[in-house]
Design an enzyme around this catalytic site. Structure first.
Site, short mmCIF file in Angstrom:
data_model
loop_
_atom_site.label_atom_id
_atom_site.label_comp_id
_atom_site.label_asym_id
_atom_site.label_seq_id
_atom_site.Cartn_x
_atom_site.Cartn_y
_atom_site.Cartn_z
N CYS A 91 0.85 -1.20 0.00
CA CYS A 91 0.00 0.00 0.00
C CYS A 91 0.89 1.26 0.00
CB CYS A 91 -0.99 -0.04 1.16
SG CYS A 91 -2.37 1.14 0.99
N HIS B 65 -3.68 -5.19 -0.38
CA HIS B 65 -3.22 -5.70 0.92
C HIS B 65 -3.16 -7.22 0.89
CE1 HIS B 65 -3.34 -1.94 3.30
NE2 HIS B 65 -4.24 -1.60 2.40
N GLU C 84 -2.14 -9.14 3.17
CA GLU C 84 -2.53 -9.65 4.49
C GLU C 84 -4.04 -9.70 4.68
OE1 GLU C 84 -2.58 -5.22 5.18
OE2 GLU C 84 -1.53 -6.64 3.89
#
Length: 205
Positions: A85, A187, A189
Site C-alpha cells: 500500500c 493488501h 494480508e
C-alpha cells in the site's frame, strides 16, 4: 536451511500487526521495528503503510532520517524488499496526496489520485481481479483476486516496472516489480489464500 529474518518497518501504520501476523503464519521469522539498525541486519524487508503518504514519509525521516537511509541502503544492496500500500507508494518520488512529502525515489513515476467519475466511490474498497503486467512478479497467477483499500495508485513512468494491473473506472497499476523490489497497492494480508501465497513466496524465496 535457516529461516530468513524479515524486518517489518514500523511507520506507525494501522496494518503493521496484521502484516507481521500474516508473515508469521506463513512460517517467517519476523521482527517489527522502527530502528534503522534492526532493519539493516534483516535478510528481507517489508514496508507496510496505511493512512497518508506524507505521514508515512515523515516516519522515515523521524530522528534525522536514519530509517529512510537504512531502507535506501537495503534496496541498493540488492536485498529483497516488499512494499505494501503506502509502503509501495513510497518507492516513488512523490504523491498527489501530499506533494510536499518526499518518497524514496526508487522507481520513476508518480502516485496519483483516482479521478472523480460518476458512480465511482473513492476510496476504492473491495476485491479486484488482477492481470499480469510486463514485470509479472512473484509468480502471481493471471486473474488472481486481491483486496484493495485506497484513494491513490501508482503510475510508473516505465511500463516494464508494472507487475500487475487491475481496473477501477480505468486501468491502473496494482503491483510493481524491479530487480529486488516488489510492491503491491493491494493488501496481501487481507487477501486470504492468494495474499498468503504471495507472502509465502516472498518469505521463502
Amino acid at each position: 536451511m535457516s529461516t530468513a529474518r524479515i524486518a517489518v518497518a514500523d511507520l506507525g501504520s494501522g496494518n503493521l500487526r496484521s502484516v507481521a501476523k500474516a508473515l508469521t503464519a506463513v512460517g517467517a521469522e519476523v521482527v517489527v521495528s522502527a530502528d534503522a539498525d534492526v532493519v539493516a541486519r534483516a535478510d528481507k524487508l517489508v514496508v507496510p503503510g496505511q493512512g497518508a503518504f506524507g505521514a508515512c514519509a515523515a516516519e522515515l525521516d523521524r530522528g534525522g532520517g536514519a530509517l529512510r537511509q537504512a531502507v535506501l541502503d537495503f534496496i541498493a544492496a540488492g536485498r529483497p524488499f516488499f512494499g505494501i500500500c503506502i509502503g509501495m507508494q513510497l518507492l516513488f518520488g512523490s504523491s498527489e496526496e501530499n506533494p510536499e512529502a518526499a518518497g524514496l525515489g526508487i522507481l520513476p513515476g508518480r502516485v496519483r489520485r483516482f479521478a472523480d467519475r460518476p458512480g465511482l466511490k473513492i476510496p476504492h474498497m473491495g476485491w479486484n481481479r488482477t492481470a499480469r503486467g510486463p514485470a509479472a512478479g512473484a509468480g502471481v497467477a493471471d486473474g488472481a483476486f486481491f483486496y484493495f483499500v485506497h484513494s491513490y495508485y501508482p503510475d510508473p513512468a516505465r511500463a516494464e516496472d508494472v507487475a500487475l494491473t487491475t481496473d477501477y473506472g480505468a486501468p491502473f497499476c496494482a503491483a510493481v516489480a524491479r530487480d529486488n523490489v516488489f510492491g503491491t497497492q493491494f493488501h496481501p494480508e487481507k487477501s486470504q489464500a492468494a495474499g498468503l501465497s504471495l507472502l509465502r513466496r516472498f518469505a521463502s524465496a
